[in-house]
Design a protein around this motif. Structure first.
Motif, mmCIF file in Angstrom:
data_model
loop_
_atom_site.group_PDB
_atom_site.id
_atom_site.type_symbol
_atom_site.label_atom_id
_atom_site.label_comp_id
_atom_site.label_asym_id
_atom_site.label_seq_id
_atom_site.Cartn_x
_atom_site.Cartn_y
_atom_site.Cartn_z
ATOM 1 N N ASN A 130 28.657 35.078 39.060
ATOM 2 C CA ASN A 130 27.720 35.468 40.113
ATOM 3 C C ASN A 130 28.024 34.841 41.465
ATOM 4 N N THR A 131 28.874 33.806 41.507
ATOM 5 C CA THR A 131 29.278 33.254 42.804
ATOM 6 C C THR A 131 30.293 34.154 43.499
ATOM 7 N N LEU A 132 30.904 35.060 42.751
ATOM 8 C CA LEU A 132 31.926 35.946 43.303
ATOM 9 C C LEU A 132 31.287 37.152 43.972
ATOM 10 N N SER A 133 31.819 37.539 45.104
ATOM 11 C CA SER A 133 31.379 38.796 45.703
ATOM 12 C C SER A 133 31.954 39.933 44.865
ATOM 13 N N GLU A 134 31.400 41.113 45.025
ATOM 14 C CA GLU A 134 31.941 42.276 44.305
ATOM 15 C C GLU A 134 33.404 42.499 44.671
ATOM 16 N N GLU A 135 33.716 42.372 45.945
ATOM 17 C CA GLU A 135 35.106 42.576 46.380
ATOM 18 C C GLU A 135 36.035 41.521 45.793
ATOM 19 N N GLN A 136 35.580 40.272 45.760
ATOM 20 C CA GLN A 136 36.405 39.209 45.178
ATOM 21 C C GLN A 136 36.635 39.476 43.691
ATOM 22 N N PHE A 137 35.577 39.846 42.975
ATOM 23 C CA PHE A 137 35.722 40.157 41.549
ATOM 24 C C PHE A 137 36.676 41.326 41.347
ATOM 25 N N GLN A 138 36.527 42.356 42.157
ATOM 26 C CA GLN A 138 37.319 43.580 42.014
ATOM 27 C C GLN A 138 38.793 43.373 42.348
ATOM 28 N N SER A 139 39.097 42.652 43.434
ATOM 29 C CA SER A 139 40.490 42.625 43.887
ATOM 30 C C SER A 139 41.013 41.259 44.298
ATOM 31 N N GLY A 140 40.190 40.222 44.224
ATOM 32 C CA GLY A 140 40.645 38.886 44.589
ATOM 33 C C GLY A 140 41.569 38.277 43.543
ATOM 34 N N LEU A 141 42.340 37.295 43.984
ATOM 35 C CA LEU A 141 43.293 36.603 43.104
ATOM 36 C C LEU A 141 42.912 35.134 42.973
ATOM 37 N N LEU A 142 43.191 34.561 41.811
ATOM 38 C CA LEU A 142 42.988 33.131 41.604
ATOM 39 C C LEU A 142 44.133 32.589 40.769
ATOM 40 N N ASP A 143 44.314 31.279 40.839
ATOM 41 C CA ASP A 143 45.343 30.608 40.049
ATOM 42 C C ASP A 143 44.698 30.057 38.790
ATOM 43 N N THR A 144 45.295 30.391 37.639
ATOM 44 C CA THR A 144 44.748 29.949 36.357
ATOM 45 C C THR A 144 45.810 29.201 35.567
ATOM 46 N N PRO A 145 45.405 28.222 34.766
ATOM 47 C CA PRO A 145 46.382 27.529 33.927
ATOM 48 C C PRO A 145 46.951 28.428 32.825
ATOM 49 N N GLN A 146 46.153 29.405 32.383
ATOM 50 C CA GLN A 146 46.568 30.234 31.255
ATOM 51 C C GLN A 146 47.446 31.408 31.671
ATOM 52 N N LEU A 147 47.123 32.064 32.767
ATOM 53 C CA LEU A 147 47.793 33.310 33.150
ATOM 54 C C LEU A 147 48.566 33.211 34.458
ATOM 55 N N GLY A 148 48.536 32.066 35.104
ATOM 56 C CA GLY A 148 49.128 31.971 36.431
ATOM 57 C C GLY A 148 48.232 32.663 37.436
ATOM 58 N N ARG A 149 48.822 33.201 38.490
ATOM 59 C CA ARG A 149 48.041 33.903 39.528
ATOM 60 C C ARG A 149 47.682 35.291 39.009
ATOM 61 N N THR A 150 46.388 35.569 38.996
ATOM 62 C CA THR A 150 45.915 36.849 38.465
ATOM 63 C C THR A 150 44.616 37.240 39.164
ATOM 64 N N HIS A 151 44.203 38.462 38.944
ATOM 65 C CA HIS A 151 42.944 38.951 39.501
ATOM 66 C C HIS A 151 41.762 38.324 38.766
ATOM 67 N N TYR A 152 40.685 38.126 39.515
ATOM 68 C CA TYR A 152 39.474 37.574 38.906
ATOM 69 C C TYR A 152 39.027 38.426 37.722
ATOM 70 N N TRP A 153 39.007 39.738 37.875
ATOM 71 C CA TRP A 153 38.537 40.594 36.785
ATOM 72 C C TRP A 153 39.443 40.491 35.563
ATOM 73 N N ARG A 154 40.745 40.335 35.797
ATOM 74 C CA ARG A 154 41.648 40.181 34.645
ATOM 75 C C ARG A 154 41.401 38.864 33.929
ATOM 76 N N TYR A 155 41.141 37.827 34.702
ATOM 77 C CA TYR A 155 40.828 36.549 34.075
ATOM 78 C C TYR A 155 39.533 36.673 33.272
ATOM 79 N N GLY A 156 38.549 37.383 33.808
ATOM 80 C CA GLY A 156 37.311 37.614 33.068
ATOM 81 C C GLY A 156 37.562 38.333 31.753
ATOM 82 N N ALA A 157 38.447 39.330 31.773
ATOM 83 C CA ALA A 157 38.792 40.035 30.534
ATOM 84 C C ALA A 157 39.491 39.090 29.558
#
Length: 173
Positions: A114-141
């Motif tokens: 819920n801290t994420l904006s809709e746009e950030q969730f839809q198309s933003g990128l983040l760095d993750t230890p598990q997947l590397g750089r990926t989209h927020y929605w992909r990390y959620g999946a």
């Protein structure tokens, strides 16, 4: 049907739709935890498996860890290897501890989404230890796939232990 660039850069669902899916996936967890016999917390399916009690601890801890990743908070484990090593050293939880930790972790993860904006969730990128750089929605999946994996692992343990569980238990609770 050809793949479009959008298919790889934007979520196929809204944040609200994702949170409904999250609830569907997580809902059977507490009822499954409550089926664990108190005298079987140290039991392992194989020598290299989590014990039942470790699974009870790992499932909520993974949600809490993933919430920190979503919020770009500092996490102590920065690589998949570090995560795998740390996971094998999880302490065991009782059923009641695991249920309490699950409730807190669930709320923490929902708050993170819920801290994420809709746009950030839809198309933003983040760095993750598990997947590397990926989209927020992909990390959620990924988070939900990981949750399902370990819930199924716990379900299999219960089945082998003779606890009455079936497909409905796994998907509905």
């Amino acid at each position: 049907m050809a793949c479009t660039h959008r298919a790889f850069t934007q979520s196929p669902m809204t944040k609200a739709q994702y949170l409904l899916w999250f609830d569907d996936v997580v809902r059977p967890t507490e009822p499954t935890f409550r089926r664990v016999p108190a005298d079987k917390l140290t039991w392992k399916l194989t020598a290299s498996s989590f014990s039942v009690g470790q699974l009870l601890r790992h499932i909520p801890l993974a949600l809490k860890f993933s919430a920190k990743v979503l919020c770009n908070e500092e996490v102590p484990l920065r690589s998949l290897r570090e995560i795998f090593v740390a996971n094998r050293n999880h302490s065991s939880a009782t059923v009641e501890q695991a249920v309490d930790e699950l409730h807190a972790a669930r709320e923490r993860f929902i708050a993170a989404v819920n801290t994420l904006s809709e746009e950030q969730f839809q198309s933003g990128l983040l760095d993750t230890p598990q997947l590397g750089r990926t989209h927020y929605w992909r990390y959620g999946a990924f988070v939900l796939e990981h949750h399902i994996h370990h819930l199924m692992e716990l379900h299999l343990n219960l089945k082998v232990l003779g606890v009455p569980v079936d497909t409905k238990t796994l998907y509905v609770g």
